[in-house]
Design a protein around this motif. Structure first.
Motif, PDB file in Angstrom:
ATOM      1  N   ILE A   1       0.824  -1.253   0.118  1.00  0.00           N
ATOM      2  CA  ILE A   1       0.115  -0.067  -0.108  1.00  0.00           C
ATOM      3  C   ILE A   1       0.875   1.295   0.008  1.00  0.00           C
ATOM      4  CG2 ILE A   1      -1.693   1.299   1.339  1.00  0.00           C
ATOM      5  CD1 ILE A   1      -2.648  -1.244   2.521  1.00  0.00           C
ATOM      6  N   GLU A   2       0.848   2.172  -1.075  1.00  0.00           N
ATOM      7  CA  GLU A   2       1.416   3.284  -1.124  1.00  0.00           C
ATOM      8  C   GLU A   2       0.658   4.569  -1.374  1.00  0.00           C
ATOM      9  OE1 GLU A   2       3.585   3.169  -5.267  1.00  0.00           O
ATOM     10  OE2 GLU A   2       3.931   1.389  -4.182  1.00  0.00           O
ATOM     11  N   PRO A   3       1.012   5.680  -0.824  1.00  0.00           N
ATOM     12  CA  PRO A   3       0.204   6.696  -1.045  1.00  0.00           C
ATOM     13  C   PRO A   3       0.573   7.408  -2.534  1.00  0.00           C
ATOM     14  CG  PRO A   3       1.946   7.364   0.431  1.00  0.00           C
ATOM     15  CD  PRO A   3       2.094   5.958   0.038  1.00  0.00           C
ATOM     16  N   VAL A   4      -0.430   8.075  -3.009  1.00  0.00           N
ATOM     17  CA  VAL A   4      -0.198   8.975  -4.235  1.00  0.00           C
ATOM     18  C   VAL A   4      -0.904  10.124  -4.187  1.00  0.00           C
ATOM     19  CG1 VAL A   4      -0.110   6.972  -5.789  1.00  0.00           C
ATOM     20  CG2 VAL A   4      -2.314   8.013  -5.141  1.00  0.00           C
ATOM     21  N   GLY A   5      -0.545  11.354  -4.846  1.00  0.00           N
ATOM     22  CA  GLY A   5      -1.264  12.773  -4.863  1.00  0.00           C
ATOM     23  C   GLY A   5      -0.273  13.407  -4.105  1.00  0.00           C
ATOM     24  N   LEU A   6       0.752  14.092  -4.543  1.00  0.00           N
ATOM     25  CA  LEU A   6       1.754  14.893  -3.765  1.00  0.00           C
ATOM     26  C   LEU A   6       1.605  16.449  -4.545  1.00  0.00           C
ATOM     27  CD1 LEU A   6       5.026  12.789  -3.324  1.00  0.00           C
ATOM     28  CD2 LEU A   6       2.921  13.414  -1.781  1.00  0.00           C
ATOM     29  N   VAL A   7       1.656  17.384  -3.987  1.00  0.00           N
ATOM     30  CA  VAL A   7       1.813  18.715  -4.486  1.00  0.00           C
ATOM     31  C   VAL A   7       2.616  18.874  -5.317  1.00  0.00           C
ATOM     32  CG1 VAL A   7       1.847  21.129  -3.925  1.00  0.00           C
ATOM     33  CG2 VAL A   7       0.599  19.754  -2.118  1.00  0.00           C
ATOM     34  N   GLY A   8       2.626  19.417  -6.608  1.00  0.00           N
ATOM     35  CA  GLY A   8       3.470  19.574  -7.607  1.00  0.00           C
ATOM     36  C   GLY A   8       3.343  18.332  -8.574  1.00  0.00           C
ATOM     37  N   ASP A   9       2.882  17.387  -8.530  1.00  0.00           N
ATOM     38  CA  ASP A   9       2.788  16.010  -9.270  1.00  0.00           C
ATOM     39  C   ASP A   9       1.727  16.550 -10.576  1.00  0.00           C
ATOM     40  OD1 ASP A   9       4.323  14.805  -7.918  1.00  0.00           O
ATOM     41  OD2 ASP A   9       2.689  13.151  -7.243  1.00  0.00           O
ATOM     42  N   THR A  10       1.762  16.089 -11.524  1.00  0.00           N
ATOM     43  CA  THR A  10       0.881  16.252 -12.717  1.00  0.00           C
ATOM     44  C   THR A  10      -0.328  15.615 -12.416  1.00  0.00           C
ATOM     45  OG1 THR A  10       2.979  16.404 -14.374  1.00  0.00           O
ATOM     46  CG2 THR A  10       0.823  16.178 -15.326  1.00  0.00           C
ATOM     47  N   PHE A  11      -1.188  16.135 -12.885  1.00  0.00           N
ATOM     48  CA  PHE A  11      -2.703  15.589 -12.417  1.00  0.00           C
ATOM     49  C   PHE A  11      -2.998  14.494 -13.474  1.00  0.00           C
ATOM     50  CE2 PHE A  11      -7.148  15.223 -13.900  1.00  0.00           C
ATOM     51  CZ  PHE A  11      -7.743  14.905 -12.636  1.00  0.00           C
ATOM     52  N   ASN A  12      -3.345  13.094 -12.775  1.00  0.00           N
ATOM     53  CA  ASN A  12      -3.613  11.925 -13.627  1.00  0.00           C
ATOM     54  C   ASN A  12      -5.069  11.542 -13.185  1.00  0.00           C
ATOM     55  OD1 ASN A  12      -3.714   9.435 -14.415  1.00  0.00           O
ATOM     56  ND2 ASN A  12      -1.630   8.766 -13.855  1.00  0.00           N
TER      57      ASN A  12
END
Length: 199
Positions: free
Chosen positions: A144-155
């Motif tokens: 289990i790993e987190p996603v969605g960090l500030v600065g990432d490109t929207f997917n």
């Protein structure tokens, strides 16, 4: 010549006359027999050829059926292996979704403004922080790993955009704020990240 001799000669001639036509009949019968014998022989040869063709067709169909059966067994085995693999990989999905709420609550507790200089509050914050780190390390061991960090490109496969608005220092389609982290379980999205995106 005497009468008896004439009588004796007469039956011989009759017998000869009778025998001669029978010989001709036998010759015709033999010819018909030979002709009839040839016809059954040709029929037998034709029948043997027909049976050989049927046997070849049956062998071909049997080979085709055998190949299809083997392919079906291989497909079933492959599907069963994939199902078992998916069951192992994603057996924790429901549990993971439930544990994410606990992680969210611990993160919210750490984000609460408080006087961290106060010894009673500082110890509490340190304990919550250590608990969160240990919990994140534990769930990471299970994929289990987190996603969605500030600065990432929207997917759109990983993120759920709540709103789009212009933001300084960010390019179009960059994440400007994360309202709720998203998580993957073995590279499958179990919860998309709720984000704000730069327009």
């Amino acid at each position: 010549m005497s009468e008896q001799e004439q009588k004796q000669e007469q039956p011989i001639e009759n017998v000869t006359e009778n025998v001669a036509p029978n010989t001709e009949d036998l010759t015709e019968t033999e010819a018909q027999t030979e002709q009839n014998a040839t016809d059954p022989l040709e029929e037998a040869i034709a029948r043997v050829q027909e049976l050989e063709e049927q046997l070849a067709d049956a062998a071909k169909k049997e080979q085709d059926a055998l190949l299809r059966a083997r392919a079906e067994v291989d497909n079933m085995r492959r599907r069963a292996e994939q199902d078992v693999e998916k069951a192992h990989k994603f057996a924790l999905e429901k549990f993971a979704k439930d544990i994410l709420n606990t992680i969210d609550n611990l993160e919210r507790a750490l984000a609460t403004p408080a006087n961290k200089e106060d010894e009673s509050v500082k110890g509490l914050f340190d304990g919550v922080e250590l608990t969160l780190k240990e919990l994140l390390a534990t769930v990471a061991r299970f994929g289990i790993e987190p996603v969605g960090l500030v600065g990432d490109t929207f997917n759109p496969e990983l993120h759920q955009a709540i709103s789009m608005q212009p933001a300084e220092g960010f390019e179009t389609n960059q994440i400007t704020a994360v309202l709720q982290k998203g998580y993957l379980l073995n590279n499958r999205v179990i919860r998309p990240a709720m984000v704000m995106v730069a327009a």
